[in-house]
Design an enzyme around this catalytic site. Structure first.
Site, PDB file in Angstrom:
ATOM      1  N   SER A  42      -7.219 -24.186 -20.798  1.00 36.08           N
ATOM      2  CA  SER A  42      -6.433 -23.942 -19.593  1.00 36.08           C
ATOM      3  C   SER A  42      -5.172 -24.792 -19.650  1.00 36.08           C
ATOM      4  O   SER A  42      -5.191 -25.910 -20.183  1.00 36.08           O
ATOM      5  CB  SER A  42      -7.239 -24.315 -18.348  1.00 36.08           C
ATOM      6  N   SER A  93      -6.876 -23.925 -14.868  1.00 39.67           N
ATOM      7  CA  SER A  93      -5.599 -23.775 -14.178  1.00 39.67           C
ATOM      8  C   SER A  93      -5.812 -23.210 -12.781  1.00 39.67           C
ATOM      9  O   SER A  93      -5.096 -23.570 -11.839  1.00 39.67           O
ATOM     10  CB  SER A  93      -4.676 -22.854 -14.981  1.00 39.67           C
ATOM     11  N   ALA A  94      -6.797 -22.329 -12.635  1.00 37.74           N
ATOM     12  CA  ALA A  94      -7.073 -21.733 -11.331  1.00 37.74           C
ATOM     13  C   ALA A  94      -7.383 -22.820 -10.303  1.00 37.74           C
ATOM     14  O   ALA A  94      -6.923 -22.751  -9.155  1.00 37.74           O
ATOM     15  CB  ALA A  94      -8.248 -20.757 -11.443  1.00 37.74           C
ATOM     16  N   HIS A 131     -10.690 -14.078 -14.898  1.00 34.99           N
ATOM     17  CA  HIS A 131     -11.128 -13.027 -15.817  1.00 34.99           C
ATOM     18  C   HIS A 131     -11.333 -11.696 -15.069  1.00 34.99           C
ATOM     19  O   HIS A 131     -10.658 -11.417 -14.076  1.00 34.99           O
ATOM     20  CB  HIS A 131     -12.369 -13.463 -16.592  1.00 34.99           C
TER      21      HIS A 131
END
Length: 260
Positions: A42, A93-94, A131
């Site tokens: 990420s 990152s989310a 995803h």
């Protein structure tokens, strides 16, 4: 992205490839001790790891879209802020992007593919999904209550959403890194030129999702920025770290990008 490389359809310029398939958060954590020569991580993980150079190719950027927050019922953004949210890992990152959007929140970590059921069954109030679940949440009985990708795009003036990247051990040297980056790019371009065959190959990693959904997901995240992140990709990565540092969410903002 790896179809041409792993099937030998794109000749290797002197590299021997062993494919390691693991959950992204596990790869993030493995990168804390740089054992793998090349790994997907990420973007957020780069605030915690050292010894790696970011490759220009193979990145996943959302072009106006990205992670979303889902729940079993409709919620306001204020409800979301007060919720216990299932997240796919603290180094994703989310996770950082959602913190930038709503501030710090109560969370529980779990594998990304377990989140939709946890939300539906009530073991979490909401779920931060990445995803294919960004597309399949309705089929899983949940509703979208926040869109992190849209927020990022509107907040940054349209910069792509920085999500996943490939990194290579800096100690291998600029020449080797440059050659591998070009090799990766050639594999991505081959996959895009032979899309149907490449998607067929990728279906072995589809986690039971139908081909149509996988094909749509590929169309979202294998794009021009995947071939080369360009200046906008570089700016997006640096912008995310600057915003994170301003809010005290990341401790370092210096990253090394091949060719930058």
């Amino acid at each position: 992205m790896f179809y041409g490389m792993l099937t030998g359809r794109v000749p290797s310029p002197g590299f021997s490839i062993k494919h390691v398939v693991e959950d992204i958060e596990r790869l993030n954590r493995r990168a804390l001790d740089p054992a793998l020569d090349v790994t997907a991580v990420s973007v957020h993980a780069c605030a915690h790891i050292s010894g790696y150079t970011i490759l220009r190719s193979g990145s996943s950027f959302g072009l106006g879209y990205g992670p979303i927050v889902t729940a079993a019922k409709e919620m306001t953004i204020e409800d979301v802020k007060k919720s216990r949210i299932a997240v796919p890992g603290k180094m994703t990152s989310a996770f950082l992007l959602l913190q930038l959007m709503i501030g710090k929140f109560e969370y529980v970590e779990m594998n990304f593919d377990e989140i939709p059921r946890a939300v539906r069954e009530g073991s979490a109030d909401a779920g931060l999904v990445i995803h294919e679940a960004q597309l399949s949440y309705g089929q899983e009985g949940n509703v979208k209550v926040a869109d992190v990708g849209e927020w990022w795009s509107s907040t940054t003036g349209g910069l792509p959403v920085p999500l996943g990247i490939n990194v290579m051990r800096t100690s291998l040297g600029t020449d080797v890194i440059g050659r591998f980056d070009r090799y990766m790019r050639a594999s991505i371009e081959y996959g895009m030129e032979h899309r149907d065959d490449a998607v067929d190959y990728a279906m072995q990693y589809s986690r039971g999702k139908p081909r149509g959904l996988i094909d749509k997901f590929v169309g979202m995240y294998v794009n021009a920025a995947t071939v080369d992140m360009g200046k906008s990709g570089e700016q997006a990565i640096r912008k995310m770290f600057e915003m994170g540092a301003e809010k005290g969410l990341v401790g370092r903002t210096d990253v090394t990008i091949n060719g930058a």
